[in-house]
Design an enzyme around this catalytic site. Structure first.
Site, PDB file in Angstrom:
ATOM      1  N   ASP A  56      37.433  43.986  50.662  1.00  0.00           N
ATOM      2  CA  ASP A  56      37.268  42.945  49.810  1.00  0.00           C
ATOM      3  C   ASP A  56      38.083  43.384  48.368  1.00  0.00           C
ATOM      4  O   ASP A  56      38.541  44.653  48.536  1.00  0.00           O
ATOM      5  CB  ASP A  56      35.939  42.747  49.474  1.00  0.00           C
ATOM      6  CG  ASP A  56      35.907  41.214  48.731  1.00  0.00           C
ATOM      7  OD1 ASP A  56      36.697  40.487  48.344  1.00  0.00           O
ATOM      8  OD2 ASP A  56      34.754  40.731  48.765  1.00  0.00           O
TER       9      ASP A  56
HETATM   10  C1  BGC Z   1      35.397  37.709  47.228  1.00  0.00           C
HETATM   11  C2  BGC Z   1      35.853  37.288  48.621  1.00  0.00           C
HETATM   12  C3  BGC Z   1      37.180  36.841  48.518  1.00  0.00           C
HETATM   13  C4  BGC Z   1      38.071  37.675  47.745  1.00  0.00           C
HETATM   14  C5  BGC Z   1      39.592  37.147  47.665  1.00  0.00           C
HETATM   15  C6  BGC Z   1      36.602  38.557  46.478  1.00  0.00           C
HETATM   16  O1  BGC Z   1      36.182  38.642  45.080  1.00  0.00           O
HETATM   17  O2  BGC Z   1      33.984  38.654  47.502  1.00  0.00           O
HETATM   18  O3  BGC Z   1      35.094  36.505  49.443  1.00  0.00           O
HETATM   19  O4  BGC Z   1      37.784  36.518  49.748  1.00  0.00           O
HETATM   20  O5  BGC Z   1      37.822  38.002  46.388  1.00  0.00           O
HETATM   21  O6  BGC Z   1      39.703  36.024  46.605  1.00  0.00           O
END
Ligand code: BGC
Length: 709
Positions: free
Chosen positions: A263
């Site tokens: 993530d």
């Molecule tokens: C979130 C994810 C997301 C990623 C990319 C993160 O902050 O937890 O769910 O896919 O950002 O945008």
């Protein structure tokens, strides 16, 4: 490309080129900054370096991505195309109801259609991979991200997960109109302590395997091409550097062969967690754990090469990860056509097209949950109807993570009612202000419709709450209106189940509208006026109060269960100041008119290990409108070597019945459905007594007993 050609390509790549394939940056590094969900940092890169990375986060648009792809490939020594990944969560340009609502449709086929429509729109804009489905199970609505989950139940989440994967990817995501899917956030992100986002997860092995991993397993089985790690820790180790989680459980036990991505900045956050000593250490740990792509941190970029040079990391781990990325690019067909489906013409014909708008509306017909109705609904066009509350005319009901949806085109409840019911005698006060004019009108109305709850900015990533009761402003608004008119229909918006016992008691009808997306307000209007029969069911229990959380119907019997009585009972398991049960349970939701169930019939009271048993009911629509009924099967294993949930959802059929129609619904029960993780973590069934129920919701008492022998 053939596998041999991919091997040849990998052999020919320099070490730095390989490392760059494992780095993902957002658009800010390419001069755009549309989307970022974490810290914006300087990664100390040369101007050209971003263009040599393997994938980009959050960029979109056919013309833009074709151009960006050209610019990136020019700088790539082997002209390797970039992967464009984005959060297409509940629609791309057409916004569909948020995932917690999609869960409430109790209709996995609908979830598949929504994912398929979103895939078509996103693919036309050059997106290759969506960071969806979010398959995290959640039982605590303090966590703002419950909005992104399909709810509290492992079995339902698993069905939703596989349906969404299949909607996004189809049989072959290289085909036109398909995108690769990424299940997230591995694992048990939905169990963060106290519902506070990014917090740690403390979870037993049984709960992890039995409840939280089920939907990931289903997504993997459905062929999901990527998995994203979670921000939280498990077993006191950040998921992103958690070798057991990624290599043992995800890859070995579940058989996942695709790409694992961290993530946002999660590799570097293992330093902040205090489990990596430095960014270099974090890079080493994440790579060893099996995280292939580093999203938005400089760990891999600056440290993988030297770790290998210094003999601290095996080059084979790097090669393995790069090969997985190359295979994904190849399956998407990018080596032959690096733009995949990016097409301005298709964008024009697909984005917000009538077909998708219609699906957005139809979806909300099934995701809206009628929680209470003392007869105030449906409304009659001849009634004097006063609608009160800012949410009645708010476009911010589209839903958080509707990043690319054109919110200006979202239809509000006011717009929908005025367009569809122009002859209805309605007056709107779309404000939360307790104004004299509004109260005077409300006092004279036959019925007041109050729009309360939360808009899209009140839930979502990082938007956790310690108190999930109705806001003070909305509670005061309700009381003020109630003071002048007691015939109230309340429409609750929001991305989380709120604790609203006072509304449940005083309002005559209560509707959970969630965040219904671009065209969901049409469905809401049709439900309010009785043109559509509501058929949504709660995908998460609604609590009486925050203190009951986490809460699920799938609880266990304590050694001192509460007797069937109201109020506090000393020396048994209960609260002095709140009931144990939810205000409205999982699976609950009303329609207009009764749907009657016959007693359950079993064709045998004994199930053998290789046999099957058929359980059936007759279901009759006694109402005067057609109805969609989510017929639910629950099972309880009465005694086990470990304690077993009081009941578990094991089957579901969403059927349609015309007014007066009756039909038979059958479920086959097999030994496999009765398996669980025993004392030694073996996934087995145990002979003994079981009860099954078939009915309208998780409280149904329409049961029958059988034995597994
Ligand atoms: C979130 C994810 C997301 C990623 C990319 C993160 O902050 O937890 O769910 O896919 O950002 O945008």
């Amino acid at each position: 490309m053939t596998q041999a050609e991919l091997n040849e390509l990998l052999n020919d790549m320099s070490r730095s080129e390989k490392v760059e394939q494992l780095v993902q940056l957002h658009g800010g590094f390419f001069g755009n900054i549309d989307v970022y969900t974490g810290p914006v940092v300087d990664f100390h890169m040369t101007a050209d370096q971003p263009y040599r990375t393997g994938s980009v986060l959050g960029e979109h648009g056919a013309a833009h991505l074709k151009d960006l792809q050209n610019r990136m490939m020019e700088k790539q020594p082997h002209r390797i195309p970039a992967l464009f990944m984005a959060d297409v969560i509940h629609g791309y340009k057409t916004g569909f109801p948020v995932p917690i609502a999609i869960g409430s449709s109790f209709n996995p086929a609908l979830a598949e259609q929504i994912a398929s429509a979103a895939a078509k729109e996103a693919a036309a804009s050059g997106v290759h991979v969506t960071f969806s489905p979010m398959v995290d199970l959640v039982r605590d609505s303090r966590w703002g991200r419950c909005m992104e989950s399909t709810g509290e139940d492992p079995w339902l989440n698993a069905r939703m997960a596989e349906s969404m994967v299949s909607g996004f990817q189809g049989g072959d995501y290289g085909e036109k109109g398909k995108v690769a899917a990424c299940a997230k956030h591995f694992a048990a992100y939905g169990a963060v302590q106290s519902g506070r986002d990014y917090n740690v997860t403390e979870i037993s092995e049984h709960t992890l395997f039995e409840d939280y991993l089920v939907s990931y397993r289903a997504a993997v089985k459905a062929g999901v091409s990527m998995v994203m790690t979670a921000f939280n820790t498990i077993d006191r180790q950040p998921c992103t550097t958690n070798r057991r989680l990624l290599r043992e459980i995800l890859r070995k036990d579940m058989g996942f062969e695709g790409v694992v991505i961290s993530d946002y900045a999660a590799v570097s956050e293992s330093v902040t967690h205090g489990s990596s000593a430095s960014l270099r250490d974090a890079a080493k740990k994440a790579m060893e754990a099996g995280c292939d792509i580093d999203m938005m941190s400089e760990c891999y970029l600056h440290h993988l090469e030297s770790l290998i040079e210094d003999g601290e990391l095996s080059e084979s781990l790097l090669d393995e990860a790069v090969m997985r990325v190359l295979v994904l690019k190849n399956r998407l067909g990018l080596f032959e056509n690096p733009y995949k489906d990016a097409s301005e013409e298709d964008e024009r014909s697909l984005h917000f097209c009538p077909e998708h708008r219609e699906l957005s509306r139809r979806a909300a017909e099934e995701t809206t949950v009628l929680l209470k109705n003392d007869g105030a609904l449906p409304l009659d066009e001849k009634q004097k109807i006063v609608v009160v509350g800012a949410l009645a005319d708010d476009k911010e009901i589209t839903g958080s993570w509707a990043l690319f949806v054109d919110e200006s085109r979202t239809v509000t409840l006011r717009e929908a009612v005025q367009e569809l019911y122009p002859n209805a005698d309605t007056e709107f006060f779309a404000s939360d202000e307790i104004a004299g004019e509004m109260l005077a009108a409300a006092g004279k109305a036959d019925v007041v419709v109050l729009a309360l709850g939360e808009n899209q900015n009140q839930s979502g990533e990082s938007f956790s709450k310690a108190d999930i009761s109705l806001s003070k402003a909305h509670a005061a608004l309700f009381e003020a209106v109630y003071g002048v008119n007691q015939n109230i229909v309340t429409v609750l918006f929001g991305g989380r189940p709120l604790a609203v016992p006072e509304l449940a008691e005083k309002t005559n009808a209560l509707v959970e509208a969630w965040l219904p997306g671009s065209c969901g307000s049409y469905a809401l209007a049709d439900i309010l006026f009785g043109r559509v029969n509501p058929s949504g069911r709660l995908s998460m229990s609604m609590p009486y109060c925050t203190g009951q959380l986490p809460l699920s119907y799938g609880a266990f019997s304590t050694g001192r269960p509460k007797p069937d009585m109201q109020g506090f009972c000393p020396f048994v398991s209960n609260y002095m100041d709140a009931p144990n049960v939810p205000l409205y349970p999982f699976g609950y939701g009303l329609s207009y008119g009764e749907v009657a169930y016959s007693p359950v019939r079993l064709d045998s009271s004994v199930l053998t290990r290789d046999g099957k048993l058929t359980a059936s009911v007759r279901v009759k629509n006694c109402g005067s409108l057609p109805v969609k009924e989510a017929v639910q099967l629950y099972i309880r294993d009465i005694t086990g070597s470990v304690v077993r949930p009081l009941r578990e959802l094991k089957g579901l059929q969403k059927i349609e019945l015309a007014a007066g129609e009756e039909t038979e619904v059958c479920f086959e029960i097999t030994e496999e459905m009765l398996r669980f993780y025993d004392r030694d973590m073996n996934f087995v069934s145990e002979a003994g007594a079981f009860t099954l129920w078939i009915g309208h919701d998780s409280l149904t008492d329409n049961g029958a007993d059988f034995r597994l022998e």
